[in-house]
Design a protein around this motif. Sequence first.
Motif, mmCIF file in Angstrom:
data_model
loop_
_atom_site.group_PDB
_atom_site.id
_atom_site.type_symbol
_atom_site.label_atom_id
_atom_site.label_comp_id
_atom_site.label_asym_id
_atom_site.label_seq_id
_atom_site.Cartn_x
_atom_site.Cartn_y
_atom_site.Cartn_z
ATOM 1 N N ARG A 35 0.848 -1.212 0.000
ATOM 2 C CA ARG A 35 0.000 0.000 0.000
ATOM 3 C C ARG A 35 0.871 1.246 0.000
ATOM 4 O O ARG A 35 0.634 2.200 -0.763
ATOM 5 C CB ARG A 35 -0.925 -0.004 1.221
ATOM 6 N N LEU A 40 -0.639 5.124 -1.297
ATOM 7 C CA LEU A 40 -2.020 5.247 -0.850
ATOM 8 C C LEU A 40 -2.100 5.224 0.675
ATOM 9 O O LEU A 40 -1.269 4.604 1.350
ATOM 10 C CB LEU A 40 -2.869 4.081 -1.393
ATOM 11 N N THR A 41 -3.093 5.915 1.204
ATOM 12 C CA THR A 41 -3.394 5.839 2.634
ATOM 13 C C THR A 41 -4.443 4.759 2.856
ATOM 14 O O THR A 41 -5.087 4.270 1.914
ATOM 15 C CB THR A 41 -3.924 7.173 3.169
ATOM 16 N N ARG A 43 -7.263 5.241 4.213
ATOM 17 C CA ARG A 43 -8.543 5.840 3.824
ATOM 18 C C ARG A 43 -8.742 5.770 2.306
ATOM 19 O O ARG A 43 -9.859 5.529 1.819
ATOM 20 C CB ARG A 43 -8.615 7.283 4.318
ATOM 21 N N ASP A 44 -7.638 5.974 1.543
ATOM 22 C CA ASP A 44 -7.741 5.869 0.086
ATOM 23 C C ASP A 44 -8.192 4.472 -0.335
ATOM 24 O O ASP A 44 -9.089 4.315 -1.175
ATOM 25 C CB ASP A 44 -6.389 6.185 -0.568
ATOM 26 N N VAL A 45 -7.555 3.449 0.252
ATOM 27 C CA VAL A 45 -7.896 2.071 -0.115
ATOM 28 C C VAL A 45 -9.335 1.747 0.286
ATOM 29 O O VAL A 45 -10.078 1.120 -0.474
ATOM 30 C CB VAL A 45 -6.913 1.082 0.549
ATOM 31 N N ARG A 47 -11.838 3.733 0.502
ATOM 32 C CA ARG A 47 -12.764 4.384 -0.429
ATOM 33 C C ARG A 47 -12.811 3.639 -1.763
ATOM 34 O O ARG A 47 -13.877 3.436 -2.344
ATOM 35 C CB ARG A 47 -12.351 5.844 -0.641
ATOM 36 N N MET A 48 -11.667 3.215 -2.248
ATOM 37 C CA MET A 48 -11.605 2.531 -3.540
ATOM 38 C C MET A 48 -12.254 1.146 -3.493
ATOM 39 O O MET A 48 -12.860 0.697 -4.470
ATOM 40 C CB MET A 48 -10.135 2.400 -3.983
ATOM 41 N N ALA A 80 -6.416 -2.278 -5.959
ATOM 42 C CA ALA A 80 -6.260 -0.853 -5.641
ATOM 43 C C ALA A 80 -4.794 -0.494 -5.468
ATOM 44 O O ALA A 80 -4.380 0.643 -5.751
ATOM 45 C CB ALA A 80 -7.049 -0.520 -4.377
ATOM 46 N N CYS A 81 -3.986 -1.456 -5.006
ATOM 47 C CA CYS A 81 -2.557 -1.207 -4.793
ATOM 48 C C CYS A 81 -1.725 -1.542 -6.032
ATOM 49 O O CYS A 81 -0.484 -1.566 -5.963
ATOM 50 C CB CYS A 81 -2.051 -2.022 -3.595
#
Length: 927
Positions: A35, A40-41, A43-45, A47-48, A80-81
């Motif tokens: 990650r 990415l944070t 929170r980003d992951v 959300r995605m 996502a990553c």
Amino acid sequence: MGRATPDDTTWGIDSEHVGNIRTRLEFGRELTRIRERAGLTVRDVARMVNIPVSTAGGYFSGTHLPPVKPPDILVRILGACGIDDPEMLDRWRRALTRARRAPGPRRAGEGTPYRGLARFEPEHAQWFHGREKLVADLVERAVANTGGGLLTVVGPSGSGKSSLLRAGLVASLSDLGWRPLILAPGLRPMLSLAEQLAALTGDDARKIAARLSAEPHLAPELTPPSDADQTRSALAGERIAIVVDQFEEVFTAGADEVERQTFVTVLAAAAGLPAARDGAAIRPGPAALVVIGMRADFYAAALRYPQLAEALQNAQVVVAPMGEAELRRAIVEPARQAKLTVDDGLVELLLRDLRPPGDVPPDVAHDAGALPLLSHALLSTWERGGGASLTTADYRDTGGIRGAVARTAEEAYASLTPLQQQLARRLFLRLVHVADDVADTRRYVPHTQIRQAGDGVQDVLDVFVGHRLITAQADRVTITHEALLTAWPRLRSWIDTDRAGLRIHRQLTAAAETWRGLGRDQSALYRGGRLTIATEWAAEPDHHAELDPIEREFLDASIAHALAEQQTARRRSRRMQQLLAALTALLVASAGSTAFALQQRAAADEQRNLAVARQVATVANQVRAKDAALAMQLSLVAYRIAAIPESRSSLLNSYGSPTVTRVMGPPGVMQTVAFLSNGGLMAAAGSDGDVRLWTLPHAGRPVPVGEPLSGHTDTVYSLAFSPDGRMLASAGGDRTIRLWDISDQGTPSAAGILSGPANTVYSVAFSPDGRTLAAGSADNTVRLFDVTHPGAARPLGSALKGFTGFVQSVAFSPDGRFLAAGSADTTVRLWDVRRPLTPIAVGTPLSGAAKTVYSVAFRPDGKALAAGSADGNVHLWDLVRPDRPVSVGRLTGPGTWVNSVAFSPDGRRIAAASSDSNLPYAPPCGR
């Protein structure tokens, strides 16, 4: 980020890192690494992937693991990553599987010296100490039986049988050049054995199981077949030991009797024991030593099989409690090998805490079942010491021998959210097998059933796996050791609170699996009493939530099939009624014939009437068992057509039976019926939550009163009329009691709602003066309410407690002095309620029933009490001295649960309604 390819250096580094993942923490750490590399944070992951931030944070921190698909959250997180390569995704899935199986974080150095609740496996033989003498005895017996034989190893739960067999016998035989096969029977004992054989022969396990089942006496996979020129056993010439650990699973895991018998026969044949077939003795060539490890409380079940009975008599090794010297080695030797620092006095403290209370033989150093508790306390102490020491302070912090398991379990439970705690209760109860004739045992449950227990249950499972309280294997889950069933008070209370319900659920689970295995064959559905019991159990909201999809589907299909059969029966009844109308019309037409025609055809008409009368009488006799009212009408018609012996006999038989009037209610189960004291009004209610009223102006002709009384949101289990006939109380699964004003029977109305019970209300009763209402609930209490003014009804004092099971029935004595209540904990309790604000318990609980007490009733003079129980008996007590009740015996006869009892008005008879569909009516005992 672009897609990684196998040629990228990054791919190779990632592959190595993922391949090294073994624990939950390592999984979270590696997930965090990719990650952060993707920029990415958390929170980003979140959300995605469209999951809560707190959930995503748990995955990246290693607190819990992503669930197994569906939905495949892990793939979405990896995507996502920037990871979407199929091979890399597969590596991550395998890493997730490894992390789920791991009991906790690995320790550096030489390994974990203590196993906690987990058993010692062959690879842990170096840490297994204290049983050297018993291991040597087993190995000596094995070496002496190289030509085969059946040996049994028997001991109580928690005596260390599994560790003895695995880390002791199997490890030693392997060192001596033997080929040991070790298995636990599970749900499919034959397949479990075949899988072990397949590892040696290279054949398909299911084919091996089929061949063994077809010829169990010959055990073809273990002995050379008859045509030795064409094929020979893959095991010929080998020294084979088949070790069956936890043999009691043959009786508890759900295998049917045919597979049990086949499994025992195959083991006996493999051991070279003779068997009889077609009148001739068969002795297959011995190929293996068979060793069976079994809990001592399953002796009775095993003795039903002659091969096992002989082995238990002639070739048995008993796993007795360890002596002090053996215990000392079990504690000290692993610490010495791991180079741990051990506090002075700690070993003596452990031995003292283990020593049984009271006078015991000097060579008995611990109670049966205490070894897993000792092992867990040692493991917890070692972990608190950072894997470097065993200190007295750390040992005391664990809670000691008796408290370490409970403390670990409570710590795991406390870490859960309230919703997860509910899932934990559901999870553990699914992992327990409850039976009447043996102690409670753990059971294996497939992962598919666990995932069906509810969203989020996988996270709960991870928590308890991480604390080594639950073991998750590749295909199934189980409690790590049965010691947890008694050592963790919370789990013990869960089991005891709904023991009968657990038995019903286990039977329902087995029936549903059988139904699915038979392709949803209607013949495997529940019917009659079994369906009624299961439906009543599932009507409880908490119970219904515990059902998995296949169990719900099975129960729904059973109910639908029963309703369809009822509709078919109704159609048959209507056809009979049409026949009656037709026959009646025929009679009228015959009576209207002209005198001339009657004279001309008198002889023919007489013969016809005789034939019709015989036919109608025959039909009446055929339907009497199913529809007594219709049978009575047909008998009367037959007699009126012709007073012949057949019609006269049918009429006498009909009028000799009790008069029956069928009142049609709503679809579903009717749970309760109540009559006004003068017999002029009847109330009934059930699973649809509505209360229905009928007036009874003429016997056998009930007249419905208005619309059903609605308001309850769940099944209504109890109804009671007030003595003055002006009020009706109803209560049920929605945990409320509703009062209805019936002073004007034509227009009943709602009068008030009472709350307070924390679970289903199973019984309500008015005091003789009508001022007090008692309510018995599944929260194990009885509550009293002042209902003098229904619109302003209020609780009286605090709840009456003391029961350890659901309160199923309450009743006031005729003079209103006493209140009796019966419970699922098999007792009946009495209170003096002359001052309802401060009731006083009278005497000690009345015992004698072996199972749930479903109904209690006072004799009209108040000097005797009857209780109907699920043990199939009516128990009686003399209450001439209420403070000293005297048991005066029991009435037998019902074939199963006694659901209700009632005295006749003169007190000389008792009626008992039971689930065997009969209504015994007997003189009561007592003064």
